[in-house]
Design an enzyme around this catalytic site. Structure first.
Site, PDB file in Angstrom:
ATOM      1  N   THR A  50      10.291 -11.517   8.403  1.00 35.97           N
ATOM      2  CA  THR A  50       9.344 -11.819   8.746  1.00 35.97           C
ATOM      3  C   THR A  50       9.300 -13.659   9.247  1.00 35.97           C
ATOM      4  OG1 THR A  50       8.958 -11.155   6.229  1.00 35.97           O
ATOM      5  CG2 THR A  50       7.376 -13.155   7.007  1.00 35.97           C
ATOM      6  N   SER A  56       2.905  -8.764   8.188  1.00 39.52           N
ATOM      7  CA  SER A  56       2.662  -7.386   8.468  1.00 39.52           C
ATOM      8  C   SER A  56       2.786  -6.154   9.584  1.00 39.52           C
ATOM      9  CB  SER A  56       1.556  -6.974   7.258  1.00 39.52           C
ATOM     10  OG  SER A  56       1.703  -7.118   6.293  1.00 39.52           O
ATOM     11  N   GLY A  89      14.904 -14.417   1.934  1.00 37.43           N
ATOM     12  CA  GLY A  89      15.885 -14.478   0.870  1.00 37.43           C
ATOM     13  C   GLY A  89      17.333 -14.321   0.971  1.00 37.43           C
ATOM     14  N   ARG A 230      -0.179  -9.211 -35.599  1.00 36.55           N
ATOM     15  CA  ARG A 230      -1.350 -10.302 -35.782  1.00 36.55           C
ATOM     16  C   ARG A 230      -2.431  -9.777 -36.543  1.00 36.55           C
ATOM     17  NH1 ARG A 230      -2.162 -15.869 -36.107  1.00 36.55           N
ATOM     18  NH2 ARG A 230      -4.082 -16.018 -34.780  1.00 36.55           N
ATOM     19  N   GLY A 317      -3.023 -17.750 -28.531  1.00 32.83           N
ATOM     20  CA  GLY A 317      -2.765 -18.675 -28.237  1.00 32.83           C
ATOM     21  C   GLY A 317      -1.383 -18.268 -27.756  1.00 32.83           C
ATOM     22  N   GLU A 340       7.543  -6.161   1.048  1.00 31.54           N
ATOM     23  CA  GLU A 340       7.487  -4.746   1.605  1.00 31.54           C
ATOM     24  C   GLU A 340       6.279  -4.205   1.748  1.00 31.54           C
ATOM     25  OE1 GLU A 340      10.513  -3.200   1.672  1.00 31.54           O
ATOM     26  OE2 GLU A 340      12.138  -4.918   0.967  1.00 31.54           O
ATOM     27  N   ASP A 342       1.853  -5.828   2.964  1.00 30.95           N
ATOM     28  CA  ASP A 342       0.370  -6.654   1.437  1.00 30.95           C
ATOM     29  C   ASP A 342       0.001  -5.229   0.844  1.00 30.95           C
ATOM     30  OD1 ASP A 342      -1.709  -9.145   1.691  1.00 30.95           O
ATOM     31  OD2 ASP A 342      -2.315  -7.039   2.501  1.00 30.95           O
TER      32      ASP A 342
END
Length: 472
Positions: A50, A56, A89, A230, A317, A340, A342
């Site tokens: 890239t 892409s 990376g 819950r 929450g 890898e 879009d």
């Protein structure tokens, strides 16, 4: 990946991208020199595809690798800021090597003695000293900075200033340069070589689809367990009931739970196909894996990204507390929709392949697919009757898996026929690109419909298989 997605990505870069590019795009000499040291982490590396201005559209990358016949070397150059390798990376901190994708330039071999551009090739470029870890001369490395997520991955930017590498550092499985500068390849055109190169790198998409299902499982498990424990409201003067007893909550969580199962079996099918591809190196199987991995990666990662937010909301929450993981999962997984490939671009590849098979079928040719995956799908799409008009609409029929699959396939069939007609109509006035752009949302819907049909077929098959095993 279920514990730390950043660690999973760094491992993936080392073994699937950096290591995978050397193994899959190189030849025997590269495997002998690099394999063991990549495997034991003595040679940590990165995957420099890239660029700042190109992600892409890999064929438009601007980094160059110019052959110097005097010194028998390639000269790697970053011609402008837009060509800086970006989001790489393992580059900012740990990488000692990079697989660099660049335009192969051969001087004096074009028309009129001009340089010849042979298209995108991959090169092994050392970026740091093996002993001192110092950045090598001619190479500039910067950190891409703090990100929304995956901050355990050291994404870096790479710039090359006349960096010289030996001719042997060209990963030459699909194209080679001899000592005298002559170019040879078993594939006759730039497009064929480019397709073969990218075809060997589908393992990353397979891995992302696989990992994304794992993330969905984690998020849904947390949300369902919370919903069971819950308690909230209930009939007057009676104990409160579990949140999961509310119909609205079931409508949120149960489709995601079912999808996690469906995706599990679809990804297993994809891995089987990928394994077959690696064993046989069959071109048709490779093309099939390319399409299916593109579709599943796109569909599953988009679905998981939306589902994580729904799971967070379903836990009220408490879902907002970092300790309950939804924030980390959401932020770390979000980029799965982009790297890898879009997702929107990948879905267009799926639609394009469906239309190619559709066109070949109507020209009277045989389908160039060996796997049942697309061959059977296309045969079904071209002959699928409307299942609603062909059957009663009673409960038994609506619950019949065959009816459900027929309905999914009929939808895909209608989308395929109608978009083909629309494209043909618009091409007369807008040309190929304009027609495609005019029908783009239709094409994306077609691709998603096809992938949903594939996922459902695999799910039904798995349910039957496991139900039979349970009975016997």
């Amino acid at each position: 990946g279920g514990v730390d997605i950043s660690l999973a990505i760094k491992v993936g870069v080392q073994y699937s991208l950096w290591g995978g590019s050397v193994i899959n795009l190189g030849t025997k000499k590269h495997k002998e020199k690099y394999f063991d040291k990549i495997d034991n982490l003595e040679y940590p590396g990165c995957f420099a595809m890239t660029e700042l201005h190109h992600g892409s559209n890999v064929q438009a990358l601007q980094t160059t690798a110019t052959f110097d016949p005097v010194t028998d070397e390639f000269i790697i150059d970053t011609p402008n800021d837009g060509a800086i390798k970006w989001w790489i990376g393992n580059a900012a901190l740990h990488g000692k090597f990079a697989t660099v994708f660049a335009r192969l330039i051969l001087p004096l071999q074009g028309k009129g003695g001009e340089p010849a551009d042979m298209g995108i090739h991959a090169f092994i470029v050392p970026i740091r000293d093996l002993e001192t870890h110092a950045v090598l001369p001619g190479i500039e490395i910067n950190d891409c900075g703090h990100k929304i997520g995956l901050n355990g991955v050291d994404n870096g930017a790479l710039r090359f200033r006349s960096v010289r590498i030996p001719r042997d550092n060209l990963l030459n499985r699909f194209g080679d340069v001899a000592r005298d500068g002559k170019y040879t390849s078993s594939l006759p055109t730039i497009n064929r070589r480019f397709a073969a190169t990218l075809g060997e790198l589908v393992g990353g998409r397979v891995g992302l689809a696989y990992s994304s299902v794992g993330v969905l499982k984690v998020a849904v498990t947390i949300a369902v367990r919370y919903a069971l424990l819950r308690q909230q409201f209930g009939p007057p003067k009676e104990p409160e009931i579990s949140v999961l007893d509310y119909q609205s909550h079931q409508h949120k969580l149960m489709p995601m739970l079912a999808s996690a199962y469906a995706f599990h079996f679809a990804r297993a099918y994809l891995v089987d196909m990928y394994s077959e591809m690696k064993k046989t190196n069959d071109e048709d199987v490779t093309a099939d894996v390319h399409v299916l991995s593109s579709g599943l990666k796109s569909y599953i990662t988009s679905y998981t990204a939306k589902s994580i937010s729904i799971c967070r909301e379903s836990c009220g929450g408490h879902g907002y507390a970092a300790v309950n993981r939804f924030g980390g999962l959401r932020n770390d997984h979000d980029i799965f929709q982009t790297f890898e490939g879009d997702n929107t671009v990948l879905l267009q590849q799926v639609a394009g392949d469906l239309l190619k098979q559709y066109q070949q079928k109507f020209k009277g040719g045989t389908l160039s697919v060996t796997w049942n995956y697309l061959r059977d799908s296309m045969g079904t799409y071209l002959s699928q009757p409307n299942p609603v008009t062909a059957r009663w609409e009673g409960e038994d029929h609506l619950r019949d898996p065959k009816f459900q699959l027929d309905a999914f396939r009929y939808r895909t069939s209608r989308l395929l026929h109608s978009v083909a007609a629309r494209l043909q109509k618009h091409m007369k006035t807008l040309g190929g690109f304009g027609a495609w752009n005019r029908c783009l949302n239709h094409l994306l819907t077609l691709a998603e419909s096809h992938i949903e049909s594939v996922i459902l077929a695999r799910f039904i098959e798995a349910v039957k298989r496991y139900s039979f095993c349970a009975v016997t």
